[in-house]
Design an enzyme around this catalytic site. Sequence first.
Site, mmCIF file in Angstrom:
data_model
loop_
_atom_site.group_PDB
_atom_site.id
_atom_site.type_symbol
_atom_site.label_atom_id
_atom_site.label_comp_id
_atom_site.label_asym_id
_atom_site.label_seq_id
_atom_site.Cartn_x
_atom_site.Cartn_y
_atom_site.Cartn_z
ATOM 1 N N HIS A 45 -20.172 10.130 32.949
ATOM 2 C CA HIS A 45 -18.936 11.088 33.376
ATOM 3 C C HIS A 45 -18.966 11.600 34.965
ATOM 4 C CE1 HIS A 45 -17.577 12.211 28.856
ATOM 5 N NE2 HIS A 45 -18.309 11.181 28.964
ATOM 6 N N GLU A 385 -17.416 -1.712 36.661
ATOM 7 C CA GLU A 385 -18.273 -2.369 38.056
ATOM 8 C C GLU A 385 -18.475 -3.766 37.968
ATOM 9 O OE1 GLU A 385 -21.615 0.225 37.161
ATOM 10 O OE2 GLU A 385 -20.759 1.932 38.032
ATOM 11 N N ASP A 401 -15.648 3.544 23.015
ATOM 12 C CA ASP A 401 -14.780 2.879 23.533
ATOM 13 C C ASP A 401 -15.159 1.321 23.715
ATOM 14 O OD1 ASP A 401 -16.292 3.513 25.515
ATOM 15 O OD2 ASP A 401 -14.573 3.288 26.943
#
Length: 477
Positions: A45, A385, A401
């Site tokens: 985060h 990334e 997720d």
Amino acid sequence: MSSRGVNWKLLALYTASKSKVQSQQAPMSSRVPHVLLVSAPLQGHVNPLLVLGRHLASRGLLVTFSTAPHGGLKFGHGDGSTVDFGRGTIRFEHLKGGALWASDDPRYHDAMDVLRHLEETAPPVLAELIRGQSEAGRAVSCVVANAFAPWASRVASGMGVPHAMLWTESCAVLSLFYHYFHSLADFPSREAGPGAMVAVPGLPPLAAGDLPALIHAPEEIMWRQVLIADLRSLRETVTWVLLNTFDELERPTIEALRPHLPVIPVGPLCSGTESHGSGGHDDDDSVAWLDAQPPRSVVFVAFGSLLQISRDEMSELAAGLAATGRPFLLVVRDDNRELLPDDCLAAAAGSNRGKVVAWCEQARVLAHGAVGCFVTHCGWNSTVEALASGVPVVTYPAWADQPTNAKFLADVYGVGVRLPKPMARDALRRCIEEVMGGPEAVAVLARSAKWKAEASAALSTGGSLDKGIQEFVAAIL
């Protein structure tokens, strides 16, 4: 004096004149828009929010970044430090005091405990921080809080400060959550098999097994409770929803969600070769080791800052890497180190073919030309990334997720393959060979290169990131 004796016209002129003089005499920091970034102290985060702060500061804004640092967080910016980016500055003023745990509290180890603790103790600390900025002559113009920190949105709303949410997962996942919790699409029940299908506008058909785990998670799970609070704030109080994605990657999903939410894509928010963490000896060693490897030869394995894998999985992982005969860079956190077989450690230490580290700057490693494959848990930061670096992937999702991201990486973006569960050495070896040397490897690499070019275009002047940041800054100004 009674109101009857007041010349209201003269008083209004005097007040306006005094305000103008005070504005002209105010320090520069009080006239520059001030954005306060607030994150839960979780690595996945903190990282994208800090990169967002860099982009905002480079456009002339004053940015203050705040979290609750602790021993397990790779974060090299001390309380009170500042960093200049372009025309602006990032300040670091951490959440501390009140009933918040001290930075060395061992309870920071459990993410759900951290979320529960912040929900209970962080609001008054954040409110005091916002008041302190005003008293110091740099009133907060806007609060940007990460998803899964709904307490920050509540505090900003209660104090009348405009605020945005940085959604830390894909736009596809946000759309799935939004449509499910607001009953805007027909989703399979919890009892339906993993093959049951769901259709959501802007998304390809998805099976139940591809859905985010929190959709059907038990209601007592803290992550689910925080998610529901976030979704409520998106409808009721949040002014902007910033997405760590780029238009080229999720255009149909973004366009389909815009009628429901004020979404602005501002990604990819990955640091590339510029380190914003604490870095250190492990990272330097990793890069030096990679420098000695042939181009696109290394299998890079990293499962994020939260995922726990079993001893059997670790054993199969080590054996599968050895069976490929390829050089590998394996990230094993200190809390998982004892699960790694001794022979794997010995083999890595006794040859130049393998290296085991506790941490590395992941985006920096993925950008290295020696990396040819990424075995990943498919967190969204890792997904972005990998795409931005043009590295093919072997997906091994666990929860949250990650199943959805794995589906998109393998079947929508076409940049990798899915490793079946449970972890098995032969399956791992086959998957790695499929993306690095098999008949389909050339096509996978070509699609990976395409997405790298798309991400580069998004990051360039006039790209979707540039436009999204400009749109958000213009709204603040």
